[in-house]
Design an enzyme around this catalytic site. Sequence first.
Site, PDB file in Angstrom:
ATOM      1  N   LYS A   5       9.386 -17.196 -10.159  1.00 40.69           N
ATOM      2  CA  LYS A   5       8.607 -16.117 -10.761  1.00 40.69           C
ATOM      3  C   LYS A   5       7.483 -16.696 -11.639  1.00 40.69           C
ATOM      4  O   LYS A   5       7.748 -17.575 -12.473  1.00 40.69           O
ATOM      5  CB  LYS A   5       9.521 -15.227 -11.614  1.00 40.69           C
ATOM      6  CG  LYS A   5       8.831 -14.006 -12.141  1.00 40.69           C
ATOM      7  CD  LYS A   5       9.742 -13.160 -12.986  1.00 40.69           C
ATOM      8  CE  LYS A   5       8.910 -12.134 -13.722  1.00 40.69           C
ATOM      9  NZ  LYS A   5       9.626 -11.492 -14.796  1.00 40.69           N
ATOM     10  N   LYS A  37     -13.912   0.793  15.594  1.00 40.28           N
ATOM     11  CA  LYS A  37     -12.597   0.139  15.632  1.00 40.28           C
ATOM     12  C   LYS A  37     -12.059   0.040  17.055  1.00 40.28           C
ATOM     13  O   LYS A  37     -11.473  -0.968  17.447  1.00 40.28           O
ATOM     14  CB  LYS A  37     -11.638   0.950  14.763  1.00 40.28           C
ATOM     15  CG  LYS A  37     -10.729   0.084  13.951  1.00 40.28           C
ATOM     16  CD  LYS A  37     -10.173   0.820  12.777  1.00 40.28           C
ATOM     17  CE  LYS A  37     -11.035   0.565  11.548  1.00 40.28           C
ATOM     18  NZ  LYS A  37     -10.501   1.211  10.365  1.00 40.28           N
ATOM     19  N   ASP A  59      -4.173  -5.992   4.728  1.00 35.23           N
ATOM     20  CA  ASP A  59      -5.250  -6.807   5.304  1.00 35.23           C
ATOM     21  C   ASP A  59      -5.197  -8.245   4.797  1.00 35.23           C
ATOM     22  O   ASP A  59      -5.606  -9.161   5.480  1.00 35.23           O
ATOM     23  CB  ASP A  59      -6.611  -6.182   4.966  1.00 35.23           C
ATOM     24  CG  ASP A  59      -6.813  -4.877   5.734  1.00 35.23           C
ATOM     25  OD1 ASP A  59      -6.498  -4.872   6.934  1.00 35.23           O
ATOM     26  OD2 ASP A  59      -7.249  -3.876   5.131  1.00 35.23           O
ATOM     27  N   ASP A  86      -4.464  -9.604  12.655  1.00 41.03           N
ATOM     28  CA  ASP A  86      -4.601  -8.207  13.088  1.00 41.03           C
ATOM     29  C   ASP A  86      -3.634  -8.000  14.263  1.00 41.03           C
ATOM     30  O   ASP A  86      -3.861  -8.518  15.363  1.00 41.03           O
ATOM     31  CB  ASP A  86      -6.052  -7.923  13.494  1.00 41.03           C
ATOM     32  CG  ASP A  86      -6.274  -6.436  13.717  1.00 41.03           C
ATOM     33  OD1 ASP A  86      -5.440  -5.807  14.393  1.00 41.03           O
ATOM     34  OD2 ASP A  86      -7.280  -5.910  13.207  1.00 41.03           O
ATOM     35  N   ILE A  87      -2.577  -7.268  13.998  1.00 41.66           N
ATOM     36  CA  ILE A  87      -1.509  -7.114  14.998  1.00 41.66           C
ATOM     37  C   ILE A  87      -2.025  -6.355  16.219  1.00 41.66           C
ATOM     38  O   ILE A  87      -1.826  -6.763  17.362  1.00 41.66           O
ATOM     39  CB  ILE A  87      -0.288  -6.395  14.372  1.00 41.66           C
ATOM     40  CG1 ILE A  87       0.216  -7.218  13.188  1.00 41.66           C
ATOM     41  CG2 ILE A  87       0.815  -6.186  15.404  1.00 41.66           C
ATOM     42  CD1 ILE A  87       1.193  -6.510  12.286  1.00 41.66           C
ATOM     43  N   ASN A 136       0.854  -1.198   0.000  1.00 42.54           N
ATOM     44  CA  ASN A 136       0.000   0.000   0.000  1.00 42.54           C
ATOM     45  C   ASN A 136       0.884   1.240   0.000  1.00 42.54           C
ATOM     46  O   ASN A 136       2.104   1.137   0.001  1.00 42.54           O
ATOM     47  CB  ASN A 136      -0.956  -0.032   1.202  1.00 42.54           C
ATOM     48  CG  ASN A 136      -0.199  -0.090   2.510  1.00 42.54           C
ATOM     49  OD1 ASN A 136       0.578   0.807   2.821  1.00 42.54           O
ATOM     50  ND2 ASN A 136      -0.410  -1.150   3.272  1.00 42.54           N
ATOM     51  N   LYS A 183     -11.197  -3.633  18.430  1.00 36.27           N
ATOM     52  CA  LYS A 183      -9.791  -4.017  18.649  1.00 36.27           C
ATOM     53  C   LYS A 183      -9.409  -3.985  20.130  1.00 36.27           C
ATOM     54  O   LYS A 183      -8.327  -4.404  20.493  1.00 36.27           O
ATOM     55  CB  LYS A 183      -8.872  -3.087  17.863  1.00 36.27           C
ATOM     56  CG  LYS A 183      -9.239  -2.982  16.398  1.00 36.27           C
ATOM     57  CD  LYS A 183      -8.044  -3.032  15.508  1.00 36.27           C
ATOM     58  CE  LYS A 183      -8.478  -2.869  14.067  1.00 36.27           C
ATOM     59  NZ  LYS A 183      -7.452  -3.271  13.127  1.00 36.27           N
TER      60      LYS A 183
HETATM   61  O1  C5P Z   1      -8.544  -2.322  10.675  1.00 34.67           O
HETATM   62  P1  C5P Z   1      -7.735  -1.156  10.274  1.00 34.67           P
HETATM   63  O2  C5P Z   1      -6.626  -1.514   9.340  1.00 34.67           O
HETATM   64  O3  C5P Z   1      -8.479   0.033   9.777  1.00 34.67           O
HETATM   65  O4  C5P Z   1      -7.082  -0.667  11.670  1.00 34.67           O
HETATM   66  C1  C5P Z   1      -6.059   0.210  11.712  1.00 34.67           C
HETATM   67  C2  C5P Z   1      -5.227  -0.015  12.938  1.00 34.67           C
HETATM   68  O5  C5P Z   1      -5.007  -1.396  13.151  1.00 34.67           O
HETATM   69  C3  C5P Z   1      -3.846   0.582  12.818  1.00 34.67           C
HETATM   70  O6  C5P Z   1      -3.420   0.944  14.098  1.00 34.67           O
HETATM   71  C4  C5P Z   1      -3.039  -0.576  12.260  1.00 34.67           C
HETATM   72  O7  C5P Z   1      -1.662  -0.428  12.571  1.00 34.67           O
HETATM   73  C5  C5P Z   1      -3.660  -1.749  12.963  1.00 34.67           C
HETATM   74  N1  C5P Z   1      -3.647  -2.994  12.190  1.00 34.67           N
HETATM   75  C6  C5P Z   1      -2.856  -4.036  12.614  1.00 34.67           C
HETATM   76  N2  C5P Z   1      -2.890  -5.231  11.928  1.00 34.67           N
HETATM   77  C7  C5P Z   1      -3.665  -5.378  10.853  1.00 34.67           C
HETATM   78  C8  C5P Z   1      -4.480  -4.318  10.420  1.00 34.67           C
HETATM   79  C9  C5P Z   1      -4.429  -3.128  11.101  1.00 34.67           C
HETATM   80  O8  C5P Z   1      -2.126  -3.883  13.584  1.00 34.67           O
HETATM   81  N3  C5P Z   1      -3.670  -6.526  10.194  1.00 34.67           N
END
Ligand code: C5P
Length: 408
Positions: A298, A348, A288, A316-317, A220, A352
């Site tokens: 390749k 969110k 994502d 999701d970290i 991205n 989260k």
């Molecule tokens: O769900 P979204 O991407 O909108 O959430 C954004 C927040 O979640 C940011 O703080 C991003 O660093 C964290 N995030 C994460 N791991 C992911 C997706 C988002 O830590 N896979």
Amino acid sequence: MKMNMSDKSILLIIGGGIAAYKALLLIRLLAKKGIKVRAIVSKGGAKFVTPLSVGALTGETVYTDLFSLSDEAEMGHIELSRSADLICVVPATADLMAKAAQGLAGDLASTTLLATDRQVLYAPAMNVRMWEHDATQRNIEILRERGSAFVGPDEGDMACGEHGFGRMAEPEIILTKIEKLLKGETHIDALKPKPLAGKHVLITAGPTHEAIDPVRYLANRSSGKQGYAVARACAGLGARVSLVSGPVALPAPTGVDVISVESARDMLAACEAALPADIFVAVAAVADWRAARTVSKKIKKDDGKLLPLELEENPDILKTICAHEQRPKLVVGFAAETNDVIANAQIKLAKKTCDWIVANDVSGDVMGGDDNTMIIVTKAGATPWPTMSKQRAAQKLALEIASQFGKV
Ligand code: C5P
């Protein structure tokens, strides 16, 4: 015990900025204390104050030119650089500090700063954008690491009509700092508290790259600028900072432990390995999805045929760290949104289970740009901040984290 200052001497370097007139006031204050002042007026400085006025106030020869025979005959530049107990750069322009940080020696002021073995005190003064620029902040970190002292700058209205950090400290404040340094007091800036000292801050930054094959990946537009600025700001407040960074083209901030990763899964593993931490700030734009299958060779183009690309969800970290048995006490997430910014941030926050969401509207050119407009969303409500540089926003966020840490 009161110290007699009359045996002390200062070498004042007057840089080229509108605040140079305040250097004249400082000379008078120093003279009142009986402190001897010799001065170098840089080429730029001489556009704002005349060497004649400086000489009249100091009662000493004023030095202006590295290549002037009369200046060199009076006192050679090496001798001049060692002639005082303290060197004060007032105003310290972005240019002078950049030269000093890089070791350039093309004029008398910079040569003196390179040749000296004395303590140097800088009183920075410049436009807010110049002050906040990564280049200036990095140069200051370099000078600070080398043991230089700083006073100011202050926040306020500037001669250029803007408002922000960059106003030179007032002469009385500079005098107080000079007296402290002359008394041998620690040069660690007492005016700059270190409220995050002893805290470990874990930060993610940048994009992640999700491999498709050895040459292709999903990514991205995140530049990492905001995350790096948050890391720099937290380190500036005294924190130990671990910065888990996706692939970016940014230099490692001084004093920050950078752990470079590629994919979301690597980023999560690196974050877990860096725990325990007191504070977690998830700034990274984590991909994502990743390719469900990666291949080691390749993928060949097959004319006319499209490549079926099956995706699967990345971990999701932020959510994982929030649910971790070693969950940091304060967890801050970021949310890039293009619509219903606050409402989406609130969803969110709950989903989260983090403490704050820093929401930003990325419908403009925030990604990769230098400015950001943030809204701090907590369970208690939403606080919008005005648009400011990412550097300034990071400093404001780090201060907010420091002030709220004990309260969460
Ligand atoms: O769900 P979204 O991407 O909108 O959430 C954004 C927040 O979640 C940011 O703080 C991003 O660093 C964290 N995030 C994460 N791991 C992911 C997706 C988002 O830590 N896979």
